[in-house]
Write an enzyme that holds these catalytic residues in place. Structure first.
Site, PDB file in Angstrom:
ATOM      1  N   ASP A 148      51.870 123.758  20.281  1.00  0.00           N
ATOM      2  CA  ASP A 148      52.949 122.895  20.769  1.00  0.00           C
ATOM      3  C   ASP A 148      53.860 123.657  21.716  1.00  0.00           C
ATOM      4  OD1 ASP A 148      52.346 120.442  19.280  1.00  0.00           O
ATOM      5  OD2 ASP A 148      52.644 121.745  17.552  1.00  0.00           O
ATOM      6  N   GLY A 151      52.437 120.152  15.304  1.00  0.00           N
ATOM      7  CA  GLY A 151      52.728 118.815  15.830  1.00  0.00           C
ATOM      8  C   GLY A 151      51.758 117.781  15.259  1.00  0.00           C
ATOM      9  N   GLU A 178      45.722 125.657   9.729  1.00  0.00           N
ATOM     10  CA  GLU A 178      45.510 126.366  11.005  1.00  0.00           C
ATOM     11  C   GLU A 178      45.931 127.835  10.892  1.00  0.00           C
ATOM     12  OE1 GLU A 178      46.171 122.686  14.162  1.00  0.00           O
ATOM     13  OE2 GLU A 178      47.899 123.812  13.471  1.00  0.00           O
TER      14      GLU A 178
END
Ligand code: 5RP
Length: 262
Positions: free
Chosen positions: A92, A104, A111
């Protein structure tokens, strides 16, 4: 590539295409989440189907797992992979140190785990993601549902002593109900406007009970690949201190990935 594709999508596509240069047969690859990462998954899927690329993909979300399977990538879990050669993901925001704000799409927890379990993390982005100072994009913080109001109050109290410009905290919603992550948690978005000290902020936020993980990626990303609507792609590798530019021919009549499109 379809002539209908807007410049922003062309930018994401060429960044993703260039990132495939860092993927080789036999690799275990972390597959990011979001619209830019989806281009990467599509590109890798095409290489698997048409060029015989043999990889194992570890998706960072259920959404990415669905797409990866659909395009023909052999999907395994992080537990099965244990360690990855590379993770390629969107962002982002990123700054000159390649510190990132992610989440986002609500997937920053998985992640961050996947990227941290990789020899190398490559970020793919369009030019709008580069910032001088992080914080214009609200910082996502994944929190467990139990005791949510208490956790939110503690975060708000903590922010009052930190080097940030804004202090609003909002609950991530999906329509009328709270957004729920793949881990069954909620997300609080911290509207900080400017983050003076990302390292301090990350440490302090993660110490609050109820907080699972924040979206700051510090000392995790090794390389950023930025695409532009005219086909240019810049690559900056902070590990080797190198930078280069390449250009893709963006063909208007080449309808990529139409065979696997929804
Ligand atoms: C998902 C993410 C995404 O990488 C980030 O939101 C960027 O998404 P996009 O490529 O669609 O702009 O962190 O949790």
């Amino acid at each position: 590539m379809s002539s209908e594709l807007p410049p922003i999508e062309k930018a994401k596509f060429v960044a993703a295409k260039q990132a495939t240069e860092y993927v080789e047969s036999g690799m275990k690859v972390g597959l990011g989440t979001g619209s830019t990462a989806e281009w990467l998954v599509q590109c890798l899927g095409e290489m698997v189907r048409e060029e015989g690329l043999r990889i194992k993909g570890v998706p960072t979300s259920k959404r990415t797992a669905r797409l990866a399977k659909k395009v023909g990538i052999d999907v395994i879990t992080l537990d099965e992979a244990k360690w990855l050669d590379v993770t390629i993901d969107g962002t982002d925001e990123y700054d000159s140190d390649l510190t990132l704000i992610k989440g986002g799409g609500g997937a920053h927890l998985r992640e961050k785990i996947v990227a941290t379990a990789s020899d190398r993390m490559i970020v793919i982005a369009d030019a709008s993601k580069k910032v001088d100072t992080l914080g214009a994009f609200p910082l996502p913080v994944e929190v467990i549902p139990f005791g949510l109001p208490v956790t939110q109050s503690l975060i708000e109290e903590t922010l009052s002593g930190l080097d940030v410009l804004g202090r609003d905290v909002t609950m991530r919603m999906q329509g009328d109900t709270p957004f729920v992550t793949d881990e069954g948690n909620f997300i609080l978005d911290l509207h900080l406007k400017r983050i003076g000290n990302p390292r301090q902020l990350s440490l302090v936020i993660n110490q609050i009970p109820g907080v699972v993980e924040n979206g700051l990626f510090i000392d995790i990303c090794d390389m950023v690949i930025v695409g532009y609507g005219d086909g240019r792609v810049t690559t900056r590798d902070i590990t080797n201190n190198t930078a280069n530019v390449v250009r893709f021919d963006v063909l208007d009549d080449d309808n990529i990935f139409s065979d696997v499109a929804d």
